[in-house]
Scaffold this active site. Structure first.
Site, PDB file in Angstrom:
ATOM      1  CB  CYS A  41      -0.870   0.161   1.218  1.00 52.22           C
ATOM      2  SG  CYS A  41      -2.189  -1.425   1.083  1.00 52.22           S
ATOM      3  CG  HIS A  98      -3.727   3.036   0.820  1.00 50.02           C
ATOM      4  ND1 HIS A  98      -3.950   2.757  -0.575  1.00 50.02           N
ATOM      5  CD2 HIS A  98      -3.851   2.100   1.611  1.00 50.02           C
ATOM      6  CE1 HIS A  98      -4.549   1.214  -0.074  1.00 50.02           C
ATOM      7  NE2 HIS A  98      -4.475   1.109   1.078  1.00 50.02           N
ATOM      8  CG  ASN A 142      -7.069  -1.306  -0.226  1.00 44.94           C
ATOM      9  OD1 ASN A 142      -6.285  -0.919  -1.066  1.00 44.94           O
ATOM     10  ND2 ASN A 142      -6.753  -1.354   1.186  1.00 44.94           N
TER      11      ASN A 142
HETATM   12  O1  UT7 Z   1      -4.687  -1.328   2.472  1.00 43.14           O
HETATM   13  C1  UT7 Z   1      -4.292  -1.374   3.893  1.00 43.14           C
HETATM   14  C2  UT7 Z   1      -4.548  -2.447   4.514  1.00 43.14           C
HETATM   15  N1  UT7 Z   1      -5.997  -2.828   4.831  1.00 43.14           N
HETATM   16  C3  UT7 Z   1      -6.817  -2.142   5.532  1.00 43.14           C
HETATM   17  O2  UT7 Z   1      -6.251  -0.992   6.199  1.00 43.14           O
HETATM   18  C4  UT7 Z   1      -7.836  -2.669   6.219  1.00 43.14           C
HETATM   19  C5  UT7 Z   1      -8.090  -2.739   7.789  1.00 43.14           C
HETATM   20  N2  UT7 Z   1      -9.162  -3.165   8.155  1.00 43.14           N
HETATM   21  C6  UT7 Z   1     -10.695  -3.110   8.012  1.00 43.14           C
HETATM   22  O3  UT7 Z   1     -10.457  -2.127   7.110  1.00 43.14           O
HETATM   23  C7  UT7 Z   1     -11.497  -3.637   8.628  1.00 43.14           C
HETATM   24  O4  UT7 Z   1     -10.817  -4.359  10.018  1.00 43.14           O
HETATM   25  C8  UT7 Z   1     -12.523  -4.723   7.881  1.00 43.14           C
HETATM   26  C9  UT7 Z   1     -13.160  -3.973   7.005  1.00 43.14           C
HETATM   27  C10 UT7 Z   1     -11.709  -5.617   7.204  1.00 43.14           C
HETATM   28  C11 UT7 Z   1     -13.382  -5.187   8.964  1.00 43.14           C
HETATM   29  O5  UT7 Z   1     -14.069  -4.506   9.853  1.00 43.14           O
HETATM   30  P1  UT7 Z   1     -14.091  -4.438  11.374  1.00 43.14           P
HETATM   31  O6  UT7 Z   1     -15.204  -3.361  11.664  1.00 43.14           O
HETATM   32  O7  UT7 Z   1     -12.784  -4.359  11.807  1.00 43.14           O
HETATM   33  O8  UT7 Z   1     -14.921  -5.891  11.453  1.00 43.14           O
HETATM   34  P2  UT7 Z   1     -14.411  -7.248  12.493  1.00 43.14           P
HETATM   35  O9  UT7 Z   1     -12.886  -7.649  11.758  1.00 43.14           O
HETATM   36  O10 UT7 Z   1     -14.364  -6.456  13.794  1.00 43.14           O
HETATM   37  O11 UT7 Z   1     -15.544  -8.081  12.225  1.00 43.14           O
HETATM   38  C12 UT7 Z   1     -16.676  -8.061  12.645  1.00 43.14           C
HETATM   39  C13 UT7 Z   1     -17.705  -9.054  12.226  1.00 43.14           C
HETATM   40  C14 UT7 Z   1     -16.933 -10.572  12.265  1.00 43.14           C
HETATM   41  O12 UT7 Z   1     -18.141 -11.348  12.643  1.00 43.14           O
HETATM   42  P3  UT7 Z   1     -17.913 -11.875  14.289  1.00 43.14           P
HETATM   43  O13 UT7 Z   1     -16.548 -12.577  14.516  1.00 43.14           O
HETATM   44  O14 UT7 Z   1     -18.151 -10.787  15.022  1.00 43.14           O
HETATM   45  O15 UT7 Z   1     -19.383 -12.755  14.045  1.00 43.14           O
HETATM   46  C15 UT7 Z   1     -16.566 -10.897  10.898  1.00 43.14           C
HETATM   47  O16 UT7 Z   1     -16.281 -12.223  10.774  1.00 43.14           O
HETATM   48  O17 UT7 Z   1     -18.073  -8.982  10.860  1.00 43.14           O
HETATM   49  C16 UT7 Z   1     -17.685 -10.255   9.951  1.00 43.14           C
HETATM   50  N3  UT7 Z   1     -17.229  -9.845   8.632  1.00 43.14           N
HETATM   51  C17 UT7 Z   1     -18.127  -9.854   7.655  1.00 43.14           C
HETATM   52  N4  UT7 Z   1     -19.261  -9.865   7.917  1.00 43.14           N
HETATM   53  C18 UT7 Z   1     -19.884  -9.378   6.668  1.00 43.14           C
HETATM   54  C19 UT7 Z   1     -15.727  -9.642   8.385  1.00 43.14           C
HETATM   55  N5  UT7 Z   1     -16.118  -9.482   7.011  1.00 43.14           N
HETATM   56  C20 UT7 Z   1     -17.291  -9.542   6.579  1.00 43.14           C
HETATM   57  C21 UT7 Z   1     -17.996  -9.325   5.279  1.00 43.14           C
HETATM   58  N6  UT7 Z   1     -19.367  -9.342   5.495  1.00 43.14           N
HETATM   59  N7  UT7 Z   1     -17.349  -8.944   4.281  1.00 43.14           N
END
Ligand code: UT7
Length: 333
Positions: free
Chosen positions: A114, A260, A290
């Site tokens: 990134c 980014h 992204n």
């Molecule tokens: O490019 C540079 C690198 N990348 C980034 O900067 C990305 C950084 N991270 C993020 O953008 C976020 O962490 C995500 C968008 C990936 C995830 O969002 P979050 O608010 O941190 O969600 P979470 O990881 O806390 O997950 C919450 C829940 C989980 O379920 P449980 O364990 O609470 O039952 C995940 O399994 O959401 C679930 N989940 C989804 N649900 C529906 C994860 N991905 C998805 C999805 N659809 N696509």
């Protein structure tokens, strides 16, 4: 005053196929609402099978060359930034070089995910300021859609990432008007390699590719989203503050911040942390997703074509990603 490096042309290319959140709902347990709320993404672009990163890079490069009003034969060096080159080796740069018919100029690959574009800009800046090269093509491109895990296990990453390419032409500023790249600041913390990585294939294994590794889905990238999110929100504003201090500037001097495009919530947090109004932050992740190394040059090109950057403006770039790496650049446009 020493020579400064100016960006004299920009261009970007994204593949025509639009993939909406609703399309992804058909592949995994997710929803348009979840993706919008958690990332701000509505749609992203995916290549058709057979299209490689070099194809996107070539198209973006042609646009930047046209925008700079130069003939491609004037380019004397190529820098390519990507985490998804067509091949494990050789790199992306040489393939773009051959497609452009620019044999035998040098072509260097930068592998900083990134942060690839900002790391690459810092390299280009050194070559221009030392007089080594006069017209550098810097292209950043990614094809990520072909290697994401579209099952529920990989849904955190599969909804975020998209394909695309952005390119710029860099030249020495022949006028004494203060325009150009004012600073680049690069950082890394290699203790967090495993937070966002593609673990396999690895030359540490013999054989490198096995059915067992494939069954264990080791060939897909994985991310600790929460940790990446937390660090990205902290490190990007930090990198901008370091740059502002270096240049004797304050946040008020920034005309446009191009972060980014990792996640729109991260961009909003960066703006909040810097106390920068959101109108001064470039955000296109809703349509592009992204695109890793390509995200900043795509956003930069869009910002210019939308008239959001005027001559003399202070433009700040910042990125955070796999490595970890983070970085910033300040440009007087
Ligand atoms: O490019 C540079 C690198 N990348 C980034 O900067 C990305 C950084 N991270 C993020 O953008 C976020 O962490 C995500 C968008 C990936 C995830 O969002 P979050 O608010 O941190 O969600 P979470 O990881 O806390 O997950 C919450 C829940 C989980 O379920 P449980 O364990 O609470 O039952 C995940 O399994 O959401 C679930 N989940 C989804 N649900 C529906 C994860 N991905 C998805 C999805 N659809 N696509």
């Amino acid at each position: 005053m020493s020579v400064r490096t100016v960006i004299t042309g920009t261009g970007h290319y994204v593949p025509p196929r639009v993939v909406t959140n609703f399309d992804l709902e058909k592949l995994m347990t997710t929803s348009d609402e979840w993706i919008r709320q958690r990332s701000g993404i509505i749609e992203r672009r995916h290549v058709e099978p057979g299209t490689g990163t070099s194809d996107l890079a070539y198209e973006a490069a042609l646009k930047a060359i046209e925008d700079a009003s130069i003939d491609k034969s004037e380019i004397d060096f190529i820098i390519a930034a990507t985490l998804s080159p067509d091949y494990y080796f050789p790199g992306l740069g040489v393939i773009v070089q051959a497609k452009l018919g620019l044999i035998p100029i040098g072509a260097l690959d930068v592998r900083n995910q990134c942060c690839g574009f900002i790391y690459a800009i810092s390299v280009a800046d050194q070559y221009i300021r030392t007089g080594t090269y006069k017209k550098i093509l810097l292209v950043a491109a990614e094809v990520q859609s072909t290697n994401l895990d579209y099952s529920d296990e990989g849904r955190d990453m599969a909804v975020l990432f998209g394909d695309g390419a952005g390119a710029v032409i860099l030249e020495p500023n022949e006028n004494d008007d203060g325009r150009g790249i004012l600073s680049t600041h690069l950082f890394a913390d290699g203790r967090y390699v495993e937070d966002l990585w593609l673990e396999k294939p690895s030359p540490k294994d013999k054989p490198v590719v096995t059915e067992e590794l494939a069954r264990a889905k080791k060939f897909f990238p994985r991310m600790d989203g929460k940790n990446v999110f937390k660090n990205a929100s902290m490190r990007m504003p930090e990198a901008v503050r370091v740059a502002l201090e270096h240049n004797g500037m304050t946040v008020e001097d920034i005309s446009l911040l191009i972060p980014h495009q990792a996640n729109d919530r991260i961009s909003q947090m960066v703006a909040h942390s810097l106390r920068l109004p959101l109108e001064k932050v470039m955000r296109n992740i809703d349509r592009i997703g992204n695109t890793t190394a390509a995200s900043i040059p795509i956003a930069l090109d869009e910002a210019i074509k939308q008239g959001r950057i005027k001559r003399g403006d202070i433009v700040a770039l910042t990125a955070f990603g796999s490595g970890y790496t983070w970085a910033s650049a300040v440009i007087r446009w």
